[in-house]
Design a protein around this motif. Structure first.
Motif, PDB file in Angstrom:
ATOM      1  N   SER A 143       0.803  -1.214   0.000  1.00 57.72           N
ATOM      2  CA  SER A 143       0.000   0.000   0.000  1.00 57.72           C
ATOM      3  C   SER A 143       0.839   1.268   0.000  1.00 57.72           C
ATOM      4  O   SER A 143       0.368   2.327  -0.387  1.00 57.72           O
ATOM      5  N   ASP A 144       2.096   1.190   0.416  1.00 60.53           N
ATOM      6  CA  ASP A 144       2.932   2.378   0.440  1.00 60.53           C
ATOM      7  C   ASP A 144       3.655   2.594  -0.886  1.00 60.53           C
ATOM      8  O   ASP A 144       4.494   3.477  -1.014  1.00 60.53           O
ATOM      9  N   GLY A 145       3.339   1.783  -1.902  1.00 56.17           N
ATOM     10  CA  GLY A 145       3.936   1.964  -3.213  1.00 56.17           C
ATOM     11  C   GLY A 145       5.233   1.209  -3.406  1.00 56.17           C
ATOM     12  O   GLY A 145       5.827   1.281  -4.472  1.00 56.17           O
ATOM     13  N   SER A 146       5.680   0.470  -2.400  1.00 60.70           N
ATOM     14  CA  SER A 146       6.910  -0.292  -2.543  1.00 60.70           C
ATOM     15  C   SER A 146       6.635  -1.601  -3.284  1.00 60.70           C
ATOM     16  O   SER A 146       5.490  -1.950  -3.557  1.00 60.70           O
ATOM     17  N   THR A 147       7.689  -2.298  -3.629  1.00 62.22           N
ATOM     18  CA  THR A 147       7.575  -3.542  -4.381  1.00 62.22           C
ATOM     19  C   THR A 147       8.140  -4.684  -3.556  1.00 62.22           C
ATOM     20  O   THR A 147       9.186  -4.543  -2.934  1.00 62.22           O
TER      21      THR A 147
END
Length: 233
Positions: A21-25
């Motif tokens: 959800s924080d945009g990390s992968t």
């Protein structure tokens, strides 16, 4: 085994966790050649305030006789703006089953410096603007916004060899977006490697996620060992 992945993109059955959800992968890739599992690649990364950090683990296994036993772990960090990466440090540990090695590179003004590990014929001081292998892998497989789908063109330097990874030509393919990709050997490779093959074309497929971003779902390519495919579940 390492060459196979870079041939995919450093790329092929792929299983992964959803975008965070924080945009990390955070993804795990199961590599298959001729339909048989050959190993796994784990890619993790995050971006915040114009900086990025990423780690990767490549582990061979499952394809007896075609690839040697290998484990490769790496980490990288630096600055990022859109699809442009500027690494500041790279650390690699490789174990081929017969030989263990470590490589560390730091960067100043975009110029890599090998501070641990062996070098090849290429002078690192001449490799300004290149990125390290882990940054290239993360750049190819990270979750992206629609504007960055199929947008990648990086030249990579691993301390000895220079190569290039490109993505281009986004187009609809069913419910996914298909890209044309290419991994190309440039400099520092042996004459045998260059005679063997210099270009490794592949196709990469993105799918839209629930939060409106895009992630790699499948990669298809030809390798020196046969057809390779990655499929994300």
């Amino acid at each position: 085994m390492k060459r196979i992945l870079f041939g995919l993109a450093s790329v092929a059955c792929l299983s992964g966790t959803p975008a965070l959800s924080d945009g990390s992968t955070n993804a795990v890739f199961s590599v298959a050649i001729r339909g048989i599992t050959a190993g796994t690649l784990t890619v993790k990364g995050s971006e915040m305030g114009g900086s990025y950090s990423t780690t990767g683990v490549l582990q061979s296994g499952g394809l007896v006789g075609l690839v040697k036993s290998l484990k490769y772990t790496a980490s990288a960090k630096g600055a990022v703006k859109g699809s442009s990466f500027r690494p500041s440090r790279y650390d690699e540990n490789a174990d081929t089953g017969k030989r263990k090695s470590k490589t560390t590179m730091t960067y100043s003004g975009g110029v890599p410096k090998v501070v641990a590990g062996s070098t090849g014929d290429l002078n690192p001081a001449s490799q300004k603007g290149t990125v390290d292998p882990q940054t290239a892998i993360y750049a190819a497989f990270r979750d992206v916004d629609q504007a960055d789908v199929c947008k990648l063109n990086v030249q990579m330097f691993d301390g000895k060899r220079r190569s290039q990874v490109k993505l281009a030509s986004p187009r609809a393919d069913g419910n996914m977006i298909k890209c044309d990709g290419e991994y190309r050997r440039l400099k520092g490779f042996s004459a045998e490697d260059m005679a063997e093959k210099t270009r490794f074309p592949f196709n990469l497929y993105y799918a839209k996620t629930a939060d409106g971003r895009y992630r790699v779902e499948k990669v298809v390519t030809q390798t020196l060992y046969g057809n390779a495919t990655m499929t994300r579940r």
